[in-house]
Design an enzyme around this catalytic site. Sequence first.
Site, PDB file in Angstrom:
ATOM      1  N   LYS A  22      11.282  -8.957  -5.776  1.00 43.76           N
ATOM      2  CA  LYS A  22      10.529  -8.298  -4.690  1.00 43.76           C
ATOM      3  C   LYS A  22       9.066  -8.741  -4.753  1.00 43.76           C
ATOM      4  O   LYS A  22       8.457  -9.061  -3.730  1.00 43.76           O
ATOM      5  CB  LYS A  22      10.628  -6.793  -4.859  1.00 43.76           C
ATOM      6  N   ASN A  23       8.509  -8.799  -5.964  1.00 45.35           N
ATOM      7  CA  ASN A  23       7.070  -9.079  -6.107  1.00 45.35           C
ATOM      8  C   ASN A  23       6.724 -10.557  -5.988  1.00 45.35           C
ATOM      9  O   ASN A  23       5.563 -10.930  -6.049  1.00 45.35           O
ATOM     10  CB  ASN A  23       6.550  -8.504  -7.429  1.00 45.35           C
ATOM     11  N   CYS A 120      -1.657   5.872  -5.427  1.00 47.39           N
ATOM     12  CA  CYS A 120      -0.216   6.170  -5.446  1.00 47.39           C
ATOM     13  C   CYS A 120       0.048   6.961  -6.725  1.00 47.39           C
ATOM     14  O   CYS A 120      -0.863   7.284  -7.480  1.00 47.39           O
ATOM     15  CB  CYS A 120       0.592   4.877  -5.407  1.00 47.39           C
ATOM     16  N   ARG A 125      -5.390   2.596  -7.995  1.00 49.91           N
ATOM     17  CA  ARG A 125      -5.011   1.294  -7.414  1.00 49.91           C
ATOM     18  C   ARG A 125      -6.098   0.758  -6.471  1.00 49.91           C
ATOM     19  O   ARG A 125      -5.832   0.474  -5.297  1.00 49.91           O
ATOM     20  CB  ARG A 125      -3.681   1.389  -6.678  1.00 49.91           C
ATOM     21  N   ASP A 309       5.685  -2.695 -15.743  1.00 47.56           N
ATOM     22  CA  ASP A 309       6.828  -2.290 -14.905  1.00 47.56           C
ATOM     23  C   ASP A 309       8.105  -2.079 -15.710  1.00 47.56           C
ATOM     24  O   ASP A 309       9.113  -1.659 -15.160  1.00 47.56           O
ATOM     25  CB  ASP A 309       7.091  -3.350 -13.826  1.00 47.56           C
ATOM     26  N   ARG A 401      13.374   0.952  -3.046  1.00 51.09           N
ATOM     27  CA  ARG A 401      12.239   0.087  -2.676  1.00 51.09           C
ATOM     28  C   ARG A 401      12.306  -1.233  -3.419  1.00 51.09           C
ATOM     29  O   ARG A 401      11.876  -2.271  -2.926  1.00 51.09           O
ATOM     30  CB  ARG A 401      10.912   0.767  -3.022  1.00 51.09           C
TER      31      ARG A 401
END
Length: 422
Positions: A22-23, A120, A125, A309, A401
């Site tokens: 995804k990233n 978030c 952030r 992560d 997500r």
Amino acid sequence: MDKFLIEGGRPLEGRVSASGAKNAALPAMAASLLTGQPVVLRNIPRVRDIGTMRSLLDELGVDSSVKHEEHGNRLEIQARQLLNPVAPYELVKQMRASVLVLGPLVARFGHARVSLPGGCAIGARPINLHLRGLEALGASVRMDHGYIEMRTEGLRGATFHFDTITVTGTENLMMAATLAEGLTTLDNAAREPEVEDLAHLLNEMGASIEGAGTDTIRIRGVSSLHGADHPVIPDRIEVGTFLVSAGITGGHVCVDRAEVGHLAAVITKLREAGVGVRANGPHELEVEKDGALRAVDLDTQEYPGFPTDMQAQWMALMTQAEGASVISENIFENRFLHALEMMRMGADITVEGRHAIVRGKTPLSGAKVQASDLRASASLVLAGLAAQGETLVDRVYHIDRGYERIEEKLNRVGARIRRFSE
Ligand code: EPZ
């Protein structure tokens, strides 16, 4: 709103394939704004954030089409012209990675109006370094009712030093610099594989970038970029999550379509903790338990260190390890929300600022738990797999997500997870 009902206590056995990252896909989609020609991206994961980025491109007036392929989706994006250089609050608040359109929009069209992303669950952030860096390249920045208003008559190459290593900050500036006049040097740049993959795509589009993957990246501006056809790299965090799922359930799992080289820090830590990890070539990892799990301290670092992560997933594993492990979260200021939920399942965790002390081994019992952010949610699924009895994970949209149908992949290796809505 979807929930997961997980029946725990079953060792996982079998083979699972990694999806695309995804990233890596999100910056690649933003990079398509830098040319009027079609950009084809492959191995795109079927996850919510990709859909959100497509909605944002659509909002900007950019055509995109998707085709289902054997491994991931094939996205074709063509930014012929820009109807509307605005990234609205409604989309940016859903996904802060929307700020990745800032650099490309300013570089190609000379104008961008992007909502400030706000904080978030895991931290404030800020994007101050994105903005300062783009100003260094010659963009004017104005704040206007929660929006960033950015304009330029033409970007010019510059040297910019990042006070803090930032992944999307590095990506935003690298993209903008491809069309700036002259040489740009990014110092203290992020070294993540996703940054390197983006540089590969940009060079395939005609950019001139050297040093991606190191802490100094040099970009020599060109007058325009053209289309490309690029498969994104595998998702190293999804792979790491599956490795932990095997370790925490005492199972035996193979993960293929992976990039073993992106997981060195995770593999080293897993082996230290007594999880038997073996590489079957450059694209496959095999995990089987080879004894009791041992408590191992953890410091999250920027790449190539242990990724933040994976911190929540590691915490879940440490609840099943003998001894006390100290987990230090050095990247984000509030990334222990999962600890509170694991404690409700019986884990013994003490949180003190940026440190969490996990005392194991504690038997976990199934409970109703609440997901708070993407990786915390994944760690609660892992805890549920190890727990005795049933765990109900609420707000599964957080997981969707960034993980492609995680329950289907885990069920294929013996988990019992049922997704339902109410
Ligand atoms: C990227 O976020 C990832 N997201 C995150 O993954 C990941 O956790 C993070 O990098 C760290 O690896 C994407 O790539 C889309 P940062 P990013 O800018 O770029 C501070 C997931 O789960 N900072 O590297 O937003 C910031 O506060 C997500 O997939 C500034 O101070 O993170 C943080 O403390 C979660 N000013 C540190 O840098 C800035 O201008 C690292 O943040 C920018 C960042």
